[in-house]
Enzyme design. Structure first.
Site, PDB file in Angstrom:
ATOM      1  N   ARG A  17       0.842  -1.208   0.000  1.00  0.00           N
ATOM      2  CA  ARG A  17       0.000   0.000   0.000  1.00  0.00           C
ATOM      3  C   ARG A  17       0.879   1.261   0.000  1.00  0.00           C
ATOM      4  NH1 ARG A  17      -0.497   4.685   2.629  1.00  0.00           N
ATOM      5  NH2 ARG A  17      -0.103   3.611   4.611  1.00  0.00           N
ATOM      6  N   ASP A  18       1.587   1.495   1.086  1.00  0.00           N
ATOM      7  CA  ASP A  18       2.365   2.728   1.217  1.00  0.00           C
ATOM      8  C   ASP A  18       3.504   2.759   0.205  1.00  0.00           C
ATOM      9  OD1 ASP A  18       3.127   5.165   2.191  1.00  0.00           O
ATOM     10  OD2 ASP A  18       3.586   4.490   4.211  1.00  0.00           O
ATOM     11  N   HIS A 215       3.806   3.834  13.010  1.00  0.00           N
ATOM     12  CA  HIS A 215       4.177   3.818  11.592  1.00  0.00           C
ATOM     13  C   HIS A 215       5.313   4.828  11.439  1.00  0.00           C
ATOM     14  CE1 HIS A 215       3.248   3.735   7.170  1.00  0.00           C
ATOM     15  NE2 HIS A 215       3.777   4.944   7.243  1.00  0.00           N
ATOM     16  N   HIS A 217       8.933   6.391   9.652  1.00  0.00           N
ATOM     17  CA  HIS A 217       9.713   6.551   8.421  1.00  0.00           C
ATOM     18  C   HIS A 217      11.182   6.741   8.780  1.00  0.00           C
ATOM     19  CE1 HIS A 217       6.390   7.639   5.296  1.00  0.00           C
ATOM     20  NE2 HIS A 217       6.046   6.632   6.055  1.00  0.00           N
ATOM     21  N   CYS A 248       5.220   9.150   1.659  1.00  0.00           N
ATOM     22  CA  CYS A 248       3.955   9.890   1.488  1.00  0.00           C
ATOM     23  C   CYS A 248       4.088  10.891   0.344  1.00  0.00           C
ATOM     24  CB  CYS A 248       3.593  10.626   2.773  1.00  0.00           C
ATOM     25  SG  CYS A 248       2.127  11.663   2.561  1.00  0.00           S
ATOM     26  N   ASN A 257       9.590   4.530   4.253  1.00  0.00           N
ATOM     27  CA  ASN A 257       9.221   3.760   5.434  1.00  0.00           C
ATOM     28  C   ASN A 257      10.468   3.073   5.981  1.00  0.00           C
ATOM     29  OD1 ASN A 257       6.070   3.497   5.616  1.00  0.00           O
ATOM     30  ND2 ASN A 257       6.590   3.420   3.447  1.00  0.00           N
TER      31      ASN A 257
END
Lengths: 314, 314
Positions: A17-18, A215, A217, A248, A257
């Site tokens: 996803r990310d 979450h 980074h 993002c 990430n």
């Protein structure tokens, strides 16, 4: 979330996803499924496989419904997570059979408007609608619902984000009926002291059981240092992306990430069981590399290899 | 070492020694002095400027005596550290006016023979000779003497290194008269749980005041995570190399000191005063880059920049 049997820390893979939403190319559905199969084969317990956003916004994730259905059919025990920006997305996620819905809400309203095109007030309405949808479902069929507070540690557009604002948002999300709240360092601004401080503040406000996931980074190289700080204050779930793919796209400079391979290596080295085997995890990395030729993949352990005599957590 | 006024953590820059010894090119003395001047101008309090080893072994550091003299003349307050492999090197270091002598002793005897061409027994004799040399000096003129235990967290040649062996070596070095013992993760094998465990074990054996420094590498991406663990158990000095230049040429794959820029950024973000200003530190990085064109320099903060609204420790 509640930890599965036999693991101490849940590594939640968000690459599909990310990671994929942050690159221009669209990975074919078959390649996504093969990559996710390989991740599951390595012992990954939870994977965020996509996002129910309009295809015109993120064509890379347009096949999320198909991916959820296929993966649930192939890996019934795998915890399949998806992002949902609103109640409409949640309906689609529920219909597809996702195990976890995550609604992102940015602590920075500027970032929220750019990222989700919604004010906080509008997002609270969506949260309430989703809670209604979920409460109508029978117990066994009800997916977990998390409110994820992005830019919780700072924002590339607003700069510093006050702890009090994050705490207030966490309280509001729980009051509205979210099962859990997560904190996201969308911009790679977090430092270990801040992680300890903010997690403790949120725990004091809503209880540690309502906030178990981070979450993080690695934008400024502090990703794993922040994991160590998170572990100290009781965090048991960490999102990461294989090969560090992702970030993002709406927060300039906020790429990267934390790398799943390095995270699992660190946790296992520390004697914390992730349930993930590093050798097949490197096989999954190869699936990713082959599916996205030329796409930069990150990670130190993949380059340096395991230490001589390395032992995973018993 | 004892912390200087106004700082919470001592960042000890080892690039001019550990960094330069790991690359083939020889940086001209004038360029070394200009780089060290820039580091001192940024507020770096301690710099390891070279090593008194035979020039045929490390031609990159053949000018160490000249560098020590020049830097002491230009920066009387700067703590100038050097590596000494034996008593002969210590004599030269004392003559040059170094403030700190560090004798490396590898926990792995295999590594010790390859790296220093000495057994532990032979190195203990050198330590005793150096202690004699130092005790003959008047108090004000006596440099600090550290025994640095390399491969303390594991060895690329021997694999796992038992904690008990490291503790025994630390006790022996203190018994022989070293002021301090340091632990080095020469191979980039350390993990945060191991850092906490081993530092505590050494502190229990020789007292926390005798072991305040860690030399960490970022070979597997855990460097700053290990710093966080070290801070928790009372470590107040961390070696790092500007641009991550360096490593150990005798330990295959063990490249990459932690990056000074990222370390200072993390510590200052955490509210820990290093006395180092990031803007002039980036100027020093430019001196290094210009002196070694094409040499890869590392670091996340230098690429990503500081967070919007970043504030250094007050």
């Amino acid at each position: 979330m509640r930890l599965m049997e036999g693991i101490d820390v849940l590594v939640s893979e968000v690459g599909p996803r990310d990671g994929l939403q942050s690159i221009d190319r669209v990975m074919p559905t078959a390649a996504k499924l093969a990559w996710i199969d390989a991740l599951a084969a390595a012992g990954v317990r939870e994977i965020e496989v996509g996002s129910f956003v309009p295809a015109r916004l993120l064509p890379q994730l347009a096949d999320t419904g198909e991916v959820v259905r296929a993966i649930k059919a192939r890996h019934p025990a795998l915890h399949v997570a998806v992002l949902v920006p609103n109640a409409k997305g949640a309906e689609a996620a529920i219909a597809a059979g996702a195990d976890k819905l995550t609604l992102p809400l940015s602590a920075s309203e500027t970032h929220s408007l750019k990222n989700l095109r919604r004010t906080h007030a509008q997002l609270f309405e969506e949260v309430a609608r989703i809670v209604d949808l979920l409460s109508a479902l029978p117990d066994g069929k009800r997916p977990q619902f998390e409110g994820a507070i992005s830019t919780a540690f700072g924002c590339t557009l607003e700069g510093e984000v006050p702890d009090a604002r994050v705490v207030a948002l966490a309280e509001k999300l729980v009051a509205l009926g979210c099962d859990e709240v997560g904190l996201s360092d969308t911009s790679g601004y977090a430092n270990p002291a801040q992680v300890r401080r903010l997690v403790r503040a949120v725990h004091d406000a809503i209880g540690p059981g309502r906030m178990t996931g981070l979450h993080l980074h690695n934008t400024r190289g502090l990703g794993l240092a922040n994991v160590v700080a998170g572990l100290e204050v009781g965090i048991t779930t960490f999102d990461s992306s294989q090969g560090g793919l992702g970030g993002c796209p709406f927060a300039p400079g906020a790429s990267g990430n934390i790398v799943t391979e390095d995270l699992v290596f660190m946790l296992e080295s520390m004697g914390l069981r992730t349930g993930i085997d590093l050798a097949p995890l490197m096989v999954a990395r190869r699936f990713l590399a082959d599916a996205l030729p030329g796409e930069p993949l990150y990670g130190f352990m993949p380059d340096a290899g395991l230490p001589l005599g390395f032992r995973a957590a018993a």
